[in-house]
Design a protein around this motif. Sequence first.
Motif, PDB file in Angstrom:
ATOM      1  N   ALA A   1      -2.828   3.366   1.986  1.00 49.66           N
ATOM      2  CA  ALA A   1      -3.487   2.063   2.001  1.00 49.66           C
ATOM      3  C   ALA A   1      -3.468   1.442   0.607  1.00 49.66           C
ATOM      4  N   ALA A   2      -3.716   0.129   0.600  1.00 47.72           N
ATOM      5  CA  ALA A   2      -3.873  -0.617  -0.642  1.00 47.72           C
ATOM      6  C   ALA A   2      -5.322  -1.051  -0.769  1.00 47.72           C
ATOM      7  N   HIS A   3      -5.885  -0.855  -1.962  1.00 44.34           N
ATOM      8  CA  HIS A   3      -7.255  -1.275  -2.260  1.00 44.34           C
ATOM      9  C   HIS A   3      -7.240  -1.909  -3.648  1.00 44.34           C
ATOM     10  N   ARG A   4      -8.115  -2.868  -3.877  1.00 43.98           N
ATOM     11  CA  ARG A   4      -8.104  -3.592  -5.153  1.00 43.98           C
ATOM     12  C   ARG A   4      -8.482  -2.742  -6.354  1.00 43.98           C
ATOM     13  N   SER A   5      -9.420  -1.789  -6.191  1.00 42.56           N
ATOM     14  CA  SER A   5      -9.931  -1.118  -7.391  1.00 42.56           C
ATOM     15  C   SER A   5     -10.018   0.405  -7.328  1.00 42.56           C
ATOM     16  N   LEU A   6      -9.981   1.022  -6.180  1.00 40.79           N
ATOM     17  CA  LEU A   6     -10.067   2.483  -6.120  1.00 40.79           C
ATOM     18  C   LEU A   6      -8.859   3.112  -6.808  1.00 40.79           C
ATOM     19  N   PRO A   7      -9.057   4.209  -7.512  1.00 35.77           N
ATOM     20  CA  PRO A   7      -7.941   4.857  -8.211  1.00 35.77           C
ATOM     21  C   PRO A   7      -6.864   5.345  -7.240  1.00 35.77           C
ATOM     22  N   PHE A   8      -5.610   5.299  -7.701  1.00 35.65           N
ATOM     23  CA  PHE A   8      -4.514   5.835  -6.897  1.00 35.65           C
ATOM     24  C   PHE A   8      -4.774   7.301  -6.606  1.00 35.65           C
ATOM     25  N   GLY A   9      -4.456   7.726  -5.392  1.00 37.81           N
ATOM     26  CA  GLY A   9      -4.662   9.105  -4.982  1.00 37.81           C
ATOM     27  C   GLY A   9      -6.003   9.357  -4.314  1.00 37.81           C
ATOM     28  N   THR A  10      -6.917   8.392  -4.375  1.00 38.22           N
ATOM     29  CA  THR A  10      -8.224   8.560  -3.734  1.00 38.22           C
ATOM     30  C   THR A  10      -8.057   8.657  -2.233  1.00 38.22           C
ATOM     31  N   LYS A  11      -8.672   9.650  -1.634  1.00 36.54           N
ATOM     32  CA  LYS A  11      -8.678   9.790  -0.168  1.00 36.54           C
ATOM     33  C   LYS A  11      -9.857   8.989   0.365  1.00 36.54           C
ATOM     34  N   VAL A  12      -9.615   8.214   1.406  1.00 34.29           N
ATOM     35  CA  VAL A  12     -10.619   7.320   1.953  1.00 34.29           C
ATOM     36  C   VAL A  12     -10.675   7.491   3.465  1.00 34.29           C
ATOM     37  N   LYS A  13     -11.876   7.663   3.996  1.00 33.43           N
ATOM     38  CA  LYS A  13     -12.072   7.687   5.440  1.00 33.43           C
ATOM     39  C   LYS A  13     -12.312   6.252   5.887  1.00 33.43           C
ATOM     40  N   VAL A  14     -11.505   5.778   6.843  1.00 35.40           N
ATOM     41  CA  VAL A  14     -11.592   4.411   7.342  1.00 35.40           C
ATOM     42  C   VAL A  14     -11.994   4.461   8.805  1.00 35.40           C
ATOM     43  N   ILE A  15     -13.022   3.697   9.168  1.00 40.81           N
ATOM     44  CA  ILE A  15     -13.515   3.652  10.542  1.00 40.81           C
ATOM     45  C   ILE A  15     -13.376   2.231  11.069  1.00 40.81           C
ATOM     46  N   ASN A  16     -12.698   2.085  12.201  1.00 43.58           N
ATOM     47  CA  ASN A  16     -12.572   0.789  12.863  1.00 43.58           C
ATOM     48  C   ASN A  16     -13.903   0.478  13.531  1.00 43.58           C
ATOM     49  N   ARG A  17     -14.566  -0.590  13.107  1.00 42.90           N
ATOM     50  CA  ARG A  17     -15.894  -0.934  13.614  1.00 42.90           C
ATOM     51  C   ARG A  17     -15.853  -1.397  15.068  1.00 42.90           C
ATOM     52  N   ARG A  18     -14.700  -1.799  15.547  1.00 48.31           N
ATOM     53  CA  ARG A  18     -14.601  -2.322  16.920  1.00 48.31           C
ATOM     54  C   ARG A  18     -14.438  -1.235  17.969  1.00 48.31           C
ATOM     55  N   ASN A  19     -13.827  -0.103  17.599  1.00 48.40           N
ATOM     56  CA  ASN A  19     -13.619   0.945  18.602  1.00 48.40           C
ATOM     57  C   ASN A  19     -14.054   2.339  18.141  1.00 48.40           C
ATOM     58  N   GLY A  20     -14.495   2.492  16.908  1.00 51.49           N
ATOM     59  CA  GLY A  20     -14.983   3.773  16.418  1.00 51.49           C
ATOM     60  C   GLY A  20     -13.911   4.755  15.981  1.00 51.49           C
ATOM     61  N   GLN A  21     -12.634   4.397  16.093  1.00 51.34           N
ATOM     62  CA  GLN A  21     -11.551   5.288  15.671  1.00 51.34           C
ATOM     63  C   GLN A  21     -11.590   5.446  14.152  1.00 51.34           C
ATOM     64  N   ALA A  22     -11.207   6.627  13.670  1.00 56.66           N
ATOM     65  CA  ALA A  22     -11.236   6.898  12.231  1.00 56.66           C
ATOM     66  C   ALA A  22      -9.937   7.558  11.785  1.00 56.66           C
ATOM     67  N   VAL A  23      -9.597   7.351  10.518  1.00 51.90           N
ATOM     68  CA  VAL A  23      -8.415   7.967   9.923  1.00 51.90           C
ATOM     69  C   VAL A  23      -8.684   8.146   8.432  1.00 51.90           C
ATOM     70  N   THR A  24      -8.062   9.158   7.841  1.00 51.42           N
ATOM     71  CA  THR A  24      -8.140   9.367   6.396  1.00 51.42           C
ATOM     72  C   THR A  24      -6.821   8.923   5.786  1.00 51.42           C
ATOM     73  N   VAL A  25      -6.907   8.068   4.773  1.00 48.88           N
ATOM     74  CA  VAL A  25      -5.711   7.555   4.101  1.00 48.88           C
ATOM     75  C   VAL A  25      -5.816   7.817   2.598  1.00 48.88           C
ATOM     76  N   ARG A  26      -4.680   7.704   1.923  1.00 53.87           N
ATOM     77  CA  ARG A  26      -4.620   7.872   0.461  1.00 53.87           C
ATOM     78  C   ARG A  26      -4.290   6.518  -0.149  1.00 53.87           C
ATOM     79  N   ILE A  27      -5.029   6.124  -1.168  1.00 53.58           N
ATOM     80  CA  ILE A  27      -4.780   4.850  -1.852  1.00 53.58           C
ATOM     81  C   ILE A  27      -3.555   4.995  -2.749  1.00 53.58           C
ATOM     82  N   ASN A  28      -2.545   4.140  -2.525  1.00 53.50           N
ATOM     83  CA  ASN A  28      -1.329   4.191  -3.349  1.00 53.50           C
ATOM     84  C   ASN A  28      -0.820   2.806  -3.737  1.00 53.50           C
ATOM     85  N   ASP A  29      -1.618   1.763  -3.441  1.00 50.95           N
ATOM     86  CA  ASP A  29      -1.165   0.410  -3.740  1.00 50.95           C
ATOM     87  C   ASP A  29      -2.363  -0.480  -4.059  1.00 50.95           C
TER      88      ASP A  29
END
Length: 119
Positions: free
Chosen positions: A55-83
């Motif tokens: 994933a791309a995030h404005r300020s989190l350091p590259f390599g940070t693992k982030v848990k993302v939860i879709n608020r509309r259906n509750g699905q979740a995934v872990t991604v790594r910030i690289n952009d």
Amino acid sequence: MKFFYRRSAARTFVGAVMLALLPAIAYAQCGGASWYALTSKTASGERMNPAAFTAAHRSLPFGTKVKVINRRNGQAVTVRINDRGPFVKGRILDLSKAAAEKLGFLRAGLTQVCLEALD
């Protein structure tokens, strides 16, 4: 007017809950997310892989693992910030195509998510 009041009260409650959890969570944020599937180089210098969970995030350091939860259906995934990005008002995250598919918003293109940085 009642609907607006209830919705605002619900948002205030959710915001208070998120603030209460902040000492336990290193970083938490909610907002819009989109996906992209380019194969150009990312801000971190690696080639974008649409099949990877990144994933791309404005300020989190590259390599940070982030848990993302879709608020509309509750699905979740872990991604790594690289952009870096997204640079569109209201969006907090640009996800890879694979991550968007796992979260169930590939066809829609946009969704509302909450994210938390993992240790």
